[in-house]
Design a protein around this motif. Sequence first.
Motif, PDB file in Angstrom:
ATOM      1  N   TYR A  21      60.350  21.339 -31.102  1.00 58.51           N
ATOM      2  CA  TYR A  21      59.075  21.028 -31.741  1.00 58.51           C
ATOM      3  C   TYR A  21      59.089  19.563 -32.132  1.00 58.51           C
ATOM      4  O   TYR A  21      60.117  19.010 -32.502  1.00 58.51           O
ATOM      5  N   THR A 104      47.080  26.021 -32.329  1.00 52.51           N
ATOM      6  CA  THR A 104      47.651  26.761 -31.195  1.00 52.51           C
ATOM      7  C   THR A 104      48.324  28.069 -31.588  1.00 52.51           C
ATOM      8  O   THR A 104      48.473  28.971 -30.771  1.00 52.51           O
ATOM      9  N   GLY A 107      50.893  29.859 -29.503  1.00 56.29           N
ATOM     10  CA  GLY A 107      50.917  29.073 -28.273  1.00 56.29           C
ATOM     11  C   GLY A 107      50.686  29.872 -27.009  1.00 56.29           C
ATOM     12  O   GLY A 107      50.866  29.343 -25.909  1.00 56.29           O
ATOM     13  N   VAL A 110      48.222  28.343 -24.472  1.00 53.08           N
ATOM     14  CA  VAL A 110      48.822  27.182 -23.819  1.00 53.08           C
ATOM     15  C   VAL A 110      49.830  27.619 -22.759  1.00 53.08           C
ATOM     16  O   VAL A 110      49.838  27.096 -21.640  1.00 53.08           O
ATOM     17  N   GLY A 124      50.086  21.723 -27.760  1.00 49.91           N
ATOM     18  CA  GLY A 124      49.660  22.714 -28.733  1.00 49.91           C
ATOM     19  C   GLY A 124      49.938  22.216 -30.133  1.00 49.91           C
ATOM     20  O   GLY A 124      51.084  21.883 -30.464  1.00 49.91           O
ATOM     21  N   ALA A 131      55.304  29.002 -32.353  1.00 47.42           N
ATOM     22  CA  ALA A 131      55.367  29.098 -30.899  1.00 47.42           C
ATOM     23  C   ALA A 131      56.821  28.940 -30.455  1.00 47.42           C
ATOM     24  O   ALA A 131      57.694  28.545 -31.239  1.00 47.42           O
ATOM     25  N   PRO A 135      59.435  25.741 -24.516  1.00 42.67           N
ATOM     26  CA  PRO A 135      58.276  25.868 -23.637  1.00 42.67           C
ATOM     27  C   PRO A 135      58.591  25.349 -22.233  1.00 42.67           C
ATOM     28  O   PRO A 135      59.606  24.700 -22.020  1.00 42.67           O
ATOM     29  N   PHE A 141      54.734  21.389 -28.120  1.00 44.74           N
ATOM     30  CA  PHE A 141      54.159  21.926 -29.351  1.00 44.74           C
ATOM     31  C   PHE A 141      54.418  20.939 -30.475  1.00 44.74           C
ATOM     32  O   PHE A 141      55.546  20.495 -30.676  1.00 44.74           O
TER      33      PHE A 141
END
Length: 328
Positions: A21, A104, A107, A110, A124, A131, A135, A141
């Motif tokens: 993040y 988001t 998420g 997304v 996001g 989230a 990812p 994010f």
Amino acid sequence: MEANEPHCDQSLGYHDDTSSYVSDKGVEAGLDEIPQYFKERDGRLFHSHGSSPYPLPVDADEQQRQNGLNGLLRRLIGDSSVGPVRELLAFATGEQRRVVDLGTGTGQWVLDMAREFPHVRFYGVDIVPIATRYPPHNVIFELHDIMEPYRFESGTIDMVHARSISMAIRDYRALLQEVGRILRRGGLFVSCEWSRVPAMADGSDIALRAPRANAFFTAVRETLRRSIGITSVAQQIPRLLEESRLFTNIEAKRFHAPIGDWPTDPGMKAMGHEFREMMGVYARSMRVVLLDGPYAAHAEELTQGYLHDIHTVPGIVSTYCTVHARRI
């Protein structure tokens, strides 16, 4: 470059570490920092961001509801979004499309879009890290209050997606100014909000047909307005877009989601059954909000009354208000 290799998106001022993040300070939010974004109240987990008015819990029950709604909404509107999204995000040699998803949450929207459009970069943005921390390569994010100025440079974003963010926004006009700043000319803004006024599928008076459901949402609207300054804007967003003078080609459409298994169509019947379960979770989450407002003494009665009506009164629907517009 390999799919999982960290890289820099210098045009937007990001260090893009796709396995973490990014906080609003532009640095990675470590695992040891995660607890500071939450606080517990009445046995539920909430965000701890002091300036954001968003009132609902952010715990496992709410996350499951959000994820369920993501799939249900795709079935309701027939796609991942309203508007000319596929045309806008179509692959073009030498061009990097960028999409920002405000509020988001988990998420999931997304992540679904990132799989469908692997050549598009998705951001996001939310105030809590709920989230995934891992990812895909084209997703970042970011922890940020969506009512604060964004770190994106002006005119660098192709699409801004804003779904169910109205309870986090006290001034939607100010939000549209910031959205207009980061969108490029011809960029797309998509807003999707649930109306907080329940309705009957046949247009009859909800106050007569389902008085407990009507009373619950009256209390919700008044509590949000009087306690945290949140007004219902779902049906006003097309007008606000026009008044901003930043957007054109403003197109609004409403969808009606059944609550309960009363529809005769098998697909809508299944949707209504699922949605009723989700609205039960929503009602129990909102009960905690009611306990902090002018209806505190009646919060349990109002919640149980709503649950009673959605299980016994056929024909109740929730209205999903969508609008999309192009940046002038």
